[in-house]
Design an enzyme around this catalytic site. Structure first.
Site, mmCIF file in Angstrom:
data_model
loop_
_atom_site.group_PDB
_atom_site.id
_atom_site.type_symbol
_atom_site.label_atom_id
_atom_site.label_comp_id
_atom_site.label_asym_id
_atom_site.label_seq_id
_atom_site.Cartn_x
_atom_site.Cartn_y
_atom_site.Cartn_z
ATOM 1 N N GLY A 120 0.830 -1.203 0.000
ATOM 2 C CA GLY A 120 0.000 0.000 0.000
ATOM 3 C C GLY A 120 0.861 1.249 0.000
ATOM 4 O O GLY A 120 2.042 1.209 -0.388
ATOM 5 N N ASP A 146 -8.326 -0.420 1.096
ATOM 6 C CA ASP A 146 -8.745 0.971 1.347
ATOM 7 C C ASP A 146 -8.889 1.791 0.062
ATOM 8 O O ASP A 146 -9.523 2.844 0.072
ATOM 9 C CB ASP A 146 -7.724 1.677 2.253
ATOM 10 N N ARG A 190 -9.170 3.317 6.798
ATOM 11 C CA ARG A 190 -8.251 4.305 7.399
ATOM 12 C C ARG A 190 -8.745 5.734 7.200
ATOM 13 O O ARG A 190 -9.838 6.034 7.608
ATOM 14 C CB ARG A 190 -6.823 4.108 6.883
ATOM 15 N N ARG A 285 -27.760 -0.096 17.816
ATOM 16 C CA ARG A 285 -26.725 -1.125 17.911
ATOM 17 C C ARG A 285 -25.593 -0.739 16.968
ATOM 18 O O ARG A 285 -25.816 -0.037 15.977
ATOM 19 C CB ARG A 285 -27.258 -2.499 17.468
HETATM 20 O O1 F6P Z 1 -4.933 -0.727 5.334
HETATM 21 C C1 F6P Z 1 -5.771 -1.830 5.406
HETATM 22 C C2 F6P Z 1 -6.448 -1.900 6.740
HETATM 23 O O2 F6P Z 1 -7.305 -3.015 6.741
HETATM 24 C C3 F6P Z 1 -7.190 -0.633 7.159
HETATM 25 O O3 F6P Z 1 -8.435 -0.511 6.527
HETATM 26 C C4 F6P Z 1 -7.260 -0.813 8.648
HETATM 27 O O4 F6P Z 1 -7.352 0.417 9.318
HETATM 28 C C5 F6P Z 1 -5.943 -1.475 8.962
HETATM 29 O O5 F6P Z 1 -5.497 -2.089 7.778
HETATM 30 C C6 F6P Z 1 -6.043 -2.503 10.053
HETATM 31 O O6 F6P Z 1 -4.767 -2.942 10.332
HETATM 32 P P1 F6P Z 1 -4.456 -4.253 11.169
HETATM 33 O O7 F6P Z 1 -4.724 -5.431 10.295
HETATM 34 O O8 F6P Z 1 -3.029 -4.132 11.508
HETATM 35 O O9 F6P Z 1 -5.360 -4.232 12.357
#
Ligand code: F6P
Length: 381
Positions: A120, A146, A190, A285
């Site tokens: 990424g 993302d 993100r 919820r």
């Molecule tokens: O960048 C991909 C992603 O899945 C984001 O959408 C998310 O914030 C992050 O990675 C989560 O990271 P991890 O797998 O380290 O919890």
């Protein structure tokens, strides 16, 4: 001018995304067809930096057979493996150390002509920095659910994540309606709202909260109450994990550390649900879709995009192109300079037709002016 490439290395870094194995397959096959040897670096750059057996694995036809449709990555990945801040044991402490010089030296010693770095935005920044540090040639392949990598219209993994989120929102409709509740669904992304935007529209959400548009609770409450007044006694809200109230902060689960220097987001849906419950008196919820959005195999679209990116990377290498990143532009795979993408984020185009479509359908983004929603009628402006 065509160039002679004999041996390439490939790695997968950062959070996994459906389609990584498809890239590994197409890079390997496209290289082997041209007589090029392919080696996989295990777990980001760990396989080059640590003296672990099997840190470098030969990718031949057998190694990439039957993996195209599988999730994850056969090479493993790492998001605490930046070679410029590499976790290194010193005495009884683990400290960040710049091991990029060591990495470049090992890369050259192994006889690699080029690196295909699949990752990424963070991985593209690292690849660019390694190039400046002396790596001979790099082609980046953008992946992430993302869809926030700058310079490419799409990344693979995104379509899969949107499909999973859309299906989840579809399923939540019946239970939310049955109980006349407000449901807030949190999706990943993100600091961008691509997943929330697309799954929210496709899934028929009533409100979509994205980082690019700070929201006000008043606006969301109005939307919920407008629906009540029309006899629709339930509402579905989709919140991107990075969505923020106007003048408020990100909802953070973990502040990160010196090795993973990005915050871990999470919890905004719960926060919004509590506030909506307090302001409307309705039962609410929240649910977090989390890593389900990244798990399992890629959609056909992502699989194909990943295969095209991988084959494109090898094609550009042998054609003699400069280092760069493969990118999808106007339906074509092109090569763009790494410096054009490194350190930049592709955010949702707020004037684009997707956001406009949502607004025209009366979907709330939390930025609508008070009185915007006319009870019983359509959006006033
Ligand atoms: O960048 C991909 C992603 O899945 C984001 O959408 C998310 O914030 C992050 O990675 C989560 O990271 P991890 O797998 O380290 O919890």
């Amino acid at each position: 001018m065509p160039r002679t490439i004999r041996k390439i290395a490939i790695n997968t870094g950062g959070g996994d995304a459906p389609g990584l194995n498809a890239v590994l397959r197409s890079v390997t096959l496209a290289a082997i067809e041209r007589g090029i040897e392919v080696w996989g670096i295990k777990h980001g750059y760990r396989g080059l930096l640590e003296d672990e057996p099997g840190g470098l694995v030969r990718l031949d036809r057998d190694a990439v057979r039957g993996i195209m449709h599988l999730g994850g990555t056969i090479l493993g990945t790492a998001n605490r493996g930046d070679p410029f801040h590499y976790p290194t044991q010193e005495g009884d402490k683990v400290v960040p150390k710049d091991r990029s010089g060591e990495l470049v030296e090992r890369f050259r010693r192994e006889g690699f002509d080029a690196l295909v770095a699949v990752g990424g935005d963070g991985s593209m920044r690292i690849a660019n920095a390694l190039l400046e540090r002396g790596l001979p040639l790099v082609v980046g392949v953008p992946k992430t659910i993302d869809n926030d990598v700058y310079g490419t219209e799409l990344t693979f993994g995104f379509d899969t994540a949107v499909s999973i989120a859309t299906e989840a929102i579809d399923r939540l409709h019946s239970t939310t309606e049955a109980h006349e509740r407000v449901m807030v669904v949190e999706v990943m992304g993100r600091h961008t709202g691509w997943i929330a935007l697309r799954s929210g529209i496709a899934g028929g959400a009533d409100a979509i909260l994205i980082p690019e548009i700070p929201f006000s609770y008043e606006s969301i409450v109005q939307k919920v109450l407008q629906r009540e007044s029309r006899g629709r006694r339930f509402s579905i809200l989709v919140a991107a994990e990075g969505a923020c109230p106007k003048g408020g902060d990100l909802t953070v689960r973990d502040a990160g550390d010196e090795f993973r220097r990005v915050v871990v987001l999470g919890g905004v849906a719960e926060r919004v649900a509590k506030e909506i419950a307090a302001r409307t008196g309705k039962e609410t919820r929240s649910m977090v879709l989390g890593h389900l959005q990244r798990g399992g195999g890629p959609t056909t679209f992502d699989r194909l995009l990943a295969l095209r990116f991988g084959a494109g990377a090898v094609r550009f290498l042998v054609q003699g192109c400069e280092s760069g990143m493969v990118a999808l532009r106007c339906h074509r795979v092109e090569l763009i300079p790494l410096a054009e993408t490194a350190g930049r984020t592709k955010t949702v185009d707020l004037d684009g037709d997707t956001v406009t479509t949502a607004r025209e359908m009366g979907i709330c983004f939390g930025d609508e002016a008070p009185g915007h929603f006319a009870p019983g009628g359509t959006a006033a402006s």
